[in-house]
Write a protein that holds these residues in place. Structure first.
Motif, mmCIF file in Angstrom:
data_model
loop_
_atom_site.group_PDB
_atom_site.id
_atom_site.type_symbol
_atom_site.label_atom_id
_atom_site.label_comp_id
_atom_site.label_asym_id
_atom_site.label_seq_id
_atom_site.Cartn_x
_atom_site.Cartn_y
_atom_site.Cartn_z
ATOM 1 N N GLY A 73 0.802 -1.234 0.030
ATOM 2 C CA GLY A 73 -0.014 0.026 0.138
ATOM 3 C C GLY A 73 0.858 1.105 -0.005
ATOM 4 N N THR A 74 1.954 1.120 0.752
ATOM 5 C CA THR A 74 2.891 2.389 0.679
ATOM 6 C C THR A 74 3.491 2.566 -0.580
ATOM 7 O OG1 THR A 74 3.243 2.119 2.991
ATOM 8 C CG2 THR A 74 4.686 3.624 1.694
ATOM 9 N N GLY A 75 3.996 1.753 -1.313
ATOM 10 C CA GLY A 75 4.545 1.690 -2.416
ATOM 11 C C GLY A 75 3.541 2.205 -3.462
ATOM 12 N N ALA A 76 2.177 1.836 -3.470
ATOM 13 C CA ALA A 76 1.154 2.322 -4.232
ATOM 14 C C ALA A 76 0.763 3.626 -4.253
ATOM 15 C CB ALA A 76 -0.060 1.378 -3.976
ATOM 16 N N MET A 77 0.737 4.213 -2.791
ATOM 17 C CA MET A 77 0.619 5.568 -2.474
ATOM 18 C C MET A 77 1.553 6.255 -3.231
ATOM 19 S SD MET A 77 -1.375 5.411 1.289
ATOM 20 C CE MET A 77 -0.499 4.155 2.069
ATOM 21 N N SER A 78 3.005 5.603 -2.873
ATOM 22 C CA SER A 78 4.210 6.484 -3.466
ATOM 23 C C SER A 78 4.071 6.741 -4.832
ATOM 24 C CB SER A 78 5.565 5.996 -2.906
ATOM 25 O OG SER A 78 5.519 5.777 -1.622
ATOM 26 N N ALA A 79 3.561 5.920 -5.482
ATOM 27 C CA ALA A 79 3.385 5.843 -7.103
ATOM 28 C C ALA A 79 2.336 6.961 -7.536
ATOM 29 C CB ALA A 79 2.996 4.463 -7.757
ATOM 30 N N ILE A 80 1.262 6.792 -6.615
ATOM 31 C CA ILE A 80 0.219 7.848 -6.990
ATOM 32 C C ILE A 80 0.886 9.285 -6.795
ATOM 33 C CG2 ILE A 80 -1.941 8.781 -5.967
ATOM 34 C CD1 ILE A 80 -2.865 5.890 -5.605
ATOM 35 N N TYR A 81 1.476 9.402 -5.532
ATOM 36 C CA TYR A 81 1.911 10.662 -5.026
ATOM 37 C C TYR A 81 2.947 11.211 -6.385
ATOM 38 C CZ TYR A 81 5.561 13.696 -2.772
ATOM 39 O OH TYR A 81 6.230 14.754 -2.719
ATOM 40 N N LEU A 82 3.779 10.476 -6.833
ATOM 41 C CA LEU A 82 4.627 10.969 -7.793
ATOM 42 C C LEU A 82 3.943 11.322 -9.083
ATOM 43 C CD1 LEU A 82 7.606 8.451 -7.410
ATOM 44 C CD2 LEU A 82 7.506 10.826 -6.864
ATOM 45 N N ALA A 83 2.858 10.486 -9.249
ATOM 46 C CA ALA A 83 1.973 10.954 -10.527
ATOM 47 C C ALA A 83 1.138 12.279 -10.437
ATOM 48 C CB ALA A 83 1.028 9.638 -10.919
#
Length: 145
Positions: A73-83
């Motif tokens: 989940g943290t990895g997914a949220m980090s990807a969303i943040y970068l996007a």
């Protein structure tokens, strides 16, 4: 097993930090200062992890991730943040991410979430705008239409 994991991870972090610091020395002017410092800190922390692992007496196996769902989940949220950074701007996307990630991981104290976001945004603004004199791109709220 635990000792070997920490030694390998520490060496990988030290190598990445050293490489980043070395690459940052080729940047002109003050633009290389921030990545140089981050790379050096990463290298030192990696070497500290290696030193700690070598001093440990126990050597038992441990799982790669204690909370695998939270890790993913943290990895997914980090990807969303970068996007979101190009769309919203760094400060807006960061404020959302710094408040949302701890909440998603279980922190339920809104005052601490808001305080964390304010401290992070303030620190980034101080470093980039005042210390490095490199303001970040304008936010979506301040872009000309």
């Amino acid at each position: 097993m635990e000792r070997r994991q920490d030694v390998v991870l520490g060496l990988v972090l030290a190598a990445l930090g050293g490489f980043a610091a070395h690459e940052a020395t080729s940047y002109r002017g003050a633009s290389g200062t921030y990545p140089l410092v981050l790379g050096a800190v990463l290298a030192v922390l990696g070497l500290a992890l290696v030193a700690r692992a070598l001093r440990q007496s126990g050597n038992r196996a441990r799982p790669l991730a204690v909370h695998a769902v939270r890790l993913v989940g943290t990895g997914a949220m980090s990807a969303i943040y970068l996007a979101l950074i190009p769309a919203l701007g760094f400060y807006t996307a960061s404020a959302v991410a710094v408040a949302a990630m701890p909440a998603a991981l279980g922190l339920r104290r809104p005052a601490l979430l808001g305080l964390g976001a304010v401290i992070f945004i303030g620190t980034v603004w101080l470093v980039f705008s005042l210390v490095l004199n490199k303001p970040l791109p304008p936010e979506i709220w301040f872009r000309p239409g």
